[in-house]
Motif scaffolding. Sequence first.
Motif, PDB file in Angstrom:
ATOM      1  N   SER A  43       9.191  -8.164  -5.114  1.00 16.39           N
ATOM      2  CA  SER A  43       8.408  -7.101  -5.747  1.00 16.39           C
ATOM      3  C   SER A  43       7.326  -6.589  -4.800  1.00 16.39           C
ATOM      4  O   SER A  43       7.136  -5.374  -4.654  1.00 16.39           O
ATOM      5  N   ARG A  44       6.616  -7.491  -4.162  1.00 15.32           N
ATOM      6  CA  ARG A  44       5.571  -7.086  -3.221  1.00 15.32           C
ATOM      7  C   ARG A  44       6.154  -6.348  -2.027  1.00 15.32           C
ATOM      8  O   ARG A  44       5.565  -5.414  -1.519  1.00 15.32           O
ATOM      9  N   GLN A  45       7.330  -6.785  -1.593  1.00 16.07           N
ATOM     10  CA  GLN A  45       7.964  -6.144  -0.452  1.00 16.07           C
ATOM     11  C   GLN A  45       8.344  -4.706  -0.799  1.00 16.07           C
ATOM     12  O   GLN A  45       8.152  -3.802   0.009  1.00 16.07           O
ATOM     13  N   GLN A  46       8.838  -4.483  -1.997  1.00 22.34           N
ATOM     14  CA  GLN A  46       9.200  -3.133  -2.427  1.00 22.34           C
ATOM     15  C   GLN A  46       7.972  -2.240  -2.551  1.00 22.34           C
ATOM     16  O   GLN A  46       8.035  -1.048  -2.301  1.00 22.34           O
ATOM     17  N   GLN A  47       6.853  -2.837  -2.934  1.00 26.47           N
ATOM     18  CA  GLN A  47       5.616  -2.079  -3.089  1.00 26.47           C
ATOM     19  C   GLN A  47       4.860  -1.934  -1.774  1.00 26.47           C
ATOM     20  O   GLN A  47       3.827  -1.282  -1.723  1.00 26.47           O
ATOM     21  N   GLY A  48       5.354  -2.561  -0.742  1.00 26.00           N
ATOM     22  CA  GLY A  48       4.669  -2.515   0.557  1.00 26.00           C
ATOM     23  C   GLY A  48       3.413  -3.342   0.578  1.00 26.00           C
ATOM     24  O   GLY A  48       2.485  -3.045   1.289  1.00 26.00           O
ATOM     25  N   GLY A  49       3.390  -4.428  -0.222  1.00 25.91           N
ATOM     26  CA  GLY A  49       2.195  -5.248  -0.365  1.00 25.91           C
ATOM     27  C   GLY A  49       1.904  -6.163   0.801  1.00 25.91           C
ATOM     28  O   GLY A  49       0.826  -6.689   0.924  1.00 25.91           O
TER      29      GLY A  49
END
Length: 161
Positions: free
Chosen positions: A151-157
């Motif tokens: 999820s963080r990777q998709q959000q660029g976190g």
Amino acid sequence: MKKSTLTQLLLAAAMALPLLARAEEAMPPEGERPQLAGPRGDFPGGHPRGRFGAPGLPFLHGLELSESQEDKLFQLMHNQAPYLREQERAHDKAMRALHEMRNAEKFDDAAAAKLAQAAAQAQANLTLSHIRTHQKVLALLTQEQRAQIASRQQQGGFNER
């Protein structure tokens, strides 16, 4: 030590003493000082048990890891350290030798090619080791933790190296 150097050092120390006294006055009492690190090495305001999110494993930053997971991560990272150090040394040694060859009066093309190949092989070994470690770390995580990372990777976190 020369007399003038010793005099300068003593003078500098004497000038620093008042600064030290003022610094101590400005410090809050012992019980009111902020705690820099907890007993497990976590930092206030940070993520508990998120220590592994720093060097080498930024994708773990902020995940709640169990003690068992932390122990396994520690063991994994500890076990690979000698191999990584060996490969980094091999790469550095080859690169230093190549650098020295650049300005040599007599250039040996075959030796340079051999050194370049050694540097490239060490770099390839390091890259492959990092990818293998990443996969081993992912295998230690729960499905929920892997979903948080995705999820963080998709959000660029976070930046994954």
